[in-house]
Structures are given as C-alpha cells and as structure tokens.
Write a protein that holds these residues in place. Structure first.
Motif, short mmCIF file in Angstrom:
data_model
loop_
_atom_site.label_atom_id
_atom_site.label_comp_id
_atom_site.label_asym_id
_atom_site.label_seq_id
_atom_site.Cartn_x
_atom_site.Cartn_y
_atom_site.Cartn_z
N ALA A 30 24.84 53.56 57.39
CA ALA A 30 25.77 53.47 58.33
C ALA A 30 26.98 52.79 57.87
CB ALA A 30 25.01 52.83 59.51
N LEU A 31 26.85 51.83 57.14
CA LEU A 31 27.82 51.15 56.61
C LEU A 31 28.88 51.66 55.81
CD1 LEU A 31 26.63 47.13 56.50
CD2 LEU A 31 28.14 48.71 58.31
N ARG A 32 28.28 52.77 55.03
CA ARG A 32 28.99 53.64 54.45
C ARG A 32 30.23 54.40 55.17
NH1 ARG A 32 24.79 53.73 50.57
NH2 ARG A 32 23.89 55.49 51.78
N GLU A 33 29.69 54.73 56.31
CA GLU A 33 30.69 55.55 57.05
C GLU A 33 31.49 54.57 57.49
OE1 GLU A 33 30.83 58.62 57.54
OE2 GLU A 33 29.12 59.26 56.35
N VAL A 34 31.20 53.29 58.15
CA VAL A 34 32.01 52.29 58.67
C VAL A 34 33.30 52.07 57.49
CG1 VAL A 34 32.21 50.00 59.70
CG2 VAL A 34 30.48 51.44 60.23
N ARG A 35 32.62 51.73 56.45
CA ARG A 35 33.86 51.47 55.38
C ARG A 35 34.91 52.41 55.25
NH1 ARG A 35 34.38 51.53 49.90
NH2 ARG A 35 34.66 49.48 48.89
N VAL A 36 34.60 53.83 55.46
CA VAL A 36 35.29 54.69 55.30
C VAL A 36 36.40 54.77 56.59
CG1 VAL A 36 35.65 57.41 55.08
CG2 VAL A 36 34.05 56.47 53.96
N ALA A 37 35.80 54.57 57.56
CA ALA A 37 36.49 54.47 58.86
C ALA A 37 37.79 53.13 58.67
CB ALA A 37 35.68 54.20 60.11
N LEU A 38 37.04 52.38 58.24
CA LEU A 38 38.22 51.16 58.22
C LEU A 38 39.26 51.30 57.19
CD1 LEU A 38 35.60 48.16 58.22
CD2 LEU A 38 36.80 48.79 60.02
N LEU A 39 38.82 51.93 56.11
CA LEU A 39 39.71 52.13 55.00
C LEU A 39 40.95 53.11 55.56
CD1 LEU A 39 37.66 52.18 51.68
CD2 LEU A 39 39.45 50.36 52.38
N GLU A 40 40.32 54.16 56.34
CA GLU A 40 41.08 55.22 56.71
C GLU A 40 42.07 54.60 57.83
OE1 GLU A 40 38.42 59.20 56.65
OE2 GLU A 40 38.91 58.42 58.68
N ALA A 41 41.77 53.76 58.53
CA ALA A 41 42.44 52.84 59.52
C ALA A 41 43.51 51.80 58.84
CB ALA A 41 41.71 51.84 60.46
N ASP A 42 43.39 51.87 57.41
CA ASP A 42 44.41 51.00 56.65
C ASP A 42 44.18 49.56 56.58
OD1 ASP A 42 46.22 51.30 54.63
OD2 ASP A 42 47.96 51.53 56.12
N ALA A 44 43.14 46.21 54.84
CA ALA A 44 42.97 45.71 53.62
C ALA A 44 41.58 45.95 52.86
CB ALA A 44 43.63 44.42 53.50
N LEU A 45 41.79 46.34 51.73
CA LEU A 45 40.35 46.20 50.80
C LEU A 45 39.48 44.94 50.97
CD1 LEU A 45 38.29 48.25 49.62
CD2 LEU A 45 39.48 47.61 47.39
N PRO A 46 40.07 43.99 50.72
CA PRO A 46 39.23 42.47 50.73
C PRO A 46 38.60 42.28 52.30
CG PRO A 46 41.39 42.36 49.49
CD PRO A 46 41.28 43.44 50.12
N VAL A 47 39.48 42.70 53.08
CA VAL A 47 39.04 42.41 54.59
C VAL A 47 38.00 43.22 54.81
CG1 VAL A 47 39.81 42.45 57.02
CG2 VAL A 47 41.21 41.46 55.15
N VAL A 48 37.82 44.76 54.46
CA VAL A 48 36.98 45.52 54.62
C VAL A 48 35.63 44.91 54.04
CG1 VAL A 48 36.04 47.85 53.98
CG2 VAL A 48 38.63 47.67 54.65
N LYS A 49 35.67 44.54 52.78
CA LYS A 49 34.37 44.08 52.06
C LYS A 49 33.72 43.05 52.69
CE LYS A 49 35.55 45.49 47.27
NZ LYS A 49 36.02 45.26 46.17
N GLN A 50 34.63 41.92 53.25
CA GLN A 50 34.01 40.92 53.90
C GLN A 50 33.43 41.13 55.15
OE1 GLN A 50 37.52 38.33 54.93
NE2 GLN A 50 36.06 37.10 55.95
N PHE A 51 34.14 42.20 56.10
CA PHE A 51 33.51 42.44 57.07
C PHE A 51 32.19 43.32 57.02
CE2 PHE A 51 33.12 45.88 60.58
CZ PHE A 51 33.19 45.12 61.53
N ILE A 52 32.05 44.30 56.15
CA ILE A 52 30.84 44.90 55.80
C ILE A 52 29.77 44.23 55.61
CG2 ILE A 52 29.87 46.82 54.16
CD1 ILE A 52 31.72 48.10 56.00
N ALA A 53 30.15 43.08 54.55
CA ALA A 53 28.93 42.18 54.35
C ALA A 53 28.39 41.36 55.66
CB ALA A 53 29.50 41.10 53.19
N ASP A 54 29.40 41.18 56.28
CA ASP A 54 29.03 40.23 57.43
C ASP A 54 28.19 40.99 58.37
OD1 ASP A 54 29.98 39.33 60.01
OD2 ASP A 54 30.72 37.85 58.96
N VAL A 55 28.71 42.49 58.76
CA VAL A 55 28.00 43.20 59.46
C VAL A 55 26.58 43.43 59.03
CG1 VAL A 55 27.95 45.27 60.76
CG2 VAL A 55 29.90 44.22 60.63
#
Ligand code: GDP
Length: 296
Positions: A30-42, A44-55
C-alpha cells in the motif's frame, strides 16, 4: 480525489480476504502507492521518506476492522497522519495585546509577497476591524514600492511613504514609530525579495527582524515551486527565524505537496493560503482539505 488513492489501494488488496491484522507485506504494498501519490503531489523526497516510515510503523500489526477493507484502513492511517503532520488544527495570525503588532513578510521575488501583504491588510481590516499600516522595505525595486501603494489604495489601507536612500531597517523603525503615533493596530512589513536566495538578502532581512522585532515572520512561498521551496525555507528558517508560512497559488495545478514539505521543514504552521490573484483570495489553511488534495 481521495477515492483515487483508495481505488489504487483497492487494487493492491484485491482478492485478499479474511485477514486478522495488517501484515508488513500488506502495508508495504500500500505504501508504494502512497509514495507515488506524494511524489506526484510534489512533496519533497526526504519528507516523503520520513512520512512513509512513520505511517509504516503505525499501520503494521493493526487489526483489520470488519467494516472496511485493508486498503481503506491504510488510507485512513495515511490520511490521519497527514492531517496531523500538516498541523492538525487551523492556525491564526497572532496579534499583540499592546498594539501595534509588527508582521514581517519574507520570501523570494515572485512568490506573491506584495500581493499577500495587500490581501492580509484587507483581511485584517475587514474581518478583524484592525487599523493597518503597510510599508515596502524593497529599496532596490521602486516598482515594488509602487505596487504596494496601489494595493493600499485598492484596499483602503495606509502605506508608509518611502524616503529615497533610506535603508530597510530604518524604514521598519519609522513604520513602527508612525504606527504607534498614529494608533495603528498592525504594521505589515513587505521585505525585499530576490530571484534566488543570497547572503546579502539574508543579512538584510535579519537586520529588519532585529529592528522591528516582529510578532509574526511569515514566509510567503509559491505552492507551484515544489522541491525548490524547501531550500528557500531552510535558509529563512535558520537565518531569520519564522513563525509561519503563507502558501500562494494554491489555486493552480499544484497538488499541495509543498504544504507538507513547508510544514515539515519549517516546523511552523501554514497560516494562510492564496487562492487567486484577487485581493479577497486569501483563506485560512485547513489541513484536512489539503490532505485530500495531496492524496489525489
Ligand atoms: P512578489 O515579488 O513576491 O512581491 O510577488 P507579487 O506579489 O508581485 O506576485 C507575483 C504575481 O503572482 C502577481 O501577478 C500576483 O497577482 C500573483 N499572485 C500572488 N498570489 C497569488 C495567488 O495566490 N494565486 C495566483 N493565481 N496568483 C497569485
């Protein structure tokens, strides 16, 4: 919009039934899809990584509820955490109990700083019945001073007259004096911008901060600039100190990822958003609405 991610996740979990708890595999898929959605929403990459780890940490091992699919459940964890990371509640502009309140607006040229100064003046005047004085501290661009004056006329708010050759920190002090003498409630200081951040700008803005001791130092940034905005925010955060962010051009195509990046990088609330060129198009920031937009 929100259904989009849920649909995607629906596919990830297709055919999976009768499970007790969310497994690592479920969550990672599921988080692979979430990651794509966040990157598509622009975001920032470090923020995406932190968010995914957290969730991930929150979702793995959660009991799957009977009433929802595993996909819906992960989406809920993602959405709740996103709203929380965006600040949870709406945050207001802080005004001093003893007027005048100095509010400084900083940011790059073209971010919408001067327009936002005019919009904020209008908002304070009409919604909070405050007497507002605006001052342009951009001594290098007379056009910026004229623009602020024009905005003052349009919204019916006074603008400090500029004196040729006066340095920005002296203008800030004079604005505060005039506000005190004239019984104004709020002084809006529209600082100079540059096309890119440089040391001289940082020094200048820091000097203005020391002279004016603003109650609010608001970073104005363009939601459309995405990743670049992060570097700008880091410099202003470290060298000037910020109390909040105003995100402009939220009316554009941007999916709102800059909101999450800005909040994470500055650690400060997004206080207002610009949603158009018109002077009434400045609105409070609602984390849940932007979360929906980011998850697209
Ligand atoms: P400054 O150089 O940072 O002071 O930027 P300006 O205030 O001059 O704004 C640059 C341009 O962006 C102007 O044409 C504004 O009308 C426009 N602008 C500012 N805020 C918004 C916004 O929230 N939405 C849209 N669509 N345009 C905006």
């Amino acid at each position: 919009m929100f259904d989009n991610l849920q649909e995607r996740l629906g596919k990830v979990f297709e055919g999976l039934t009768k499970r007790g708890a969310l497994t690592e595999e479920d969550v990672d898929a599921a988080l692979r899809e979430v990651r794509v959605a966040l990157l598509e929403a622009d975001v920032a990459l470090p923020v995406v990584k932190q968010f995914i780890a957290d969730v991930r940490e929150r979702a793995v091992g959660q009991e799957v509820l009977r009433s929802v699919t595993p996909g819906q459940q992960v989406v809920k964890v993602v959405n709740d955490r996103l709203v929380e990371m965006l600040g949870g509640e709406q945050s207001e502009i802080t005004l001093k109990t003893e007027p005048p309140t100095p509010i400084m607006l900083v940011g790059l040229q073209g971010s919408g700083k001067t327009t936002t100064t005019g919009k904020l003046a209008k908002r304070l005047k009409e919604k909070q019945k405050k007497r507002v004085l605006m001052a342009s501290l951009d001594v290098q661009r007379p056009a910026a001073q004229d623009q602020l004056k024009q905005l003052g006329w349009q919204v019916g708010v006074d603008t400090l007259d500029n004196v040729p050759g006066e340095p920005p920190k002296a203008i800030a002090k004079r604005a505060l004096q005039q506000a005190t003498l004239g019984g104004y409630d709020v002084v809006l200081l529209d600082t100079a911008g540059r096309l890119a951040i440089d040391d001289e700008l940082m020094r200048e803005v820091a000097e203005i901060r020391d002279a004016a001791q603003p109650t609010e130092s608001l970073l104005v940034c363009d939601a459309m600039t995405g990743q670049d905005a992060v570097t700008t925010a880091e410099r202003f955060r470290d060298e000037v100190g910020l109390t909040g962010v105003v995100l402009t051009r939220v009316d554009g195509d941007a999916r709102g990822g800059a909101a999450l990046s800005m909040r994470q990088v500055t650690g400060k609330p997004i206080k207002l958003i610009g949603t158009g060129e018109k002077l009434e198009e400045l609105e409070p920031f609602y984390p849940d609405r932007i979360a929906n937009r980011i998850l697209g």
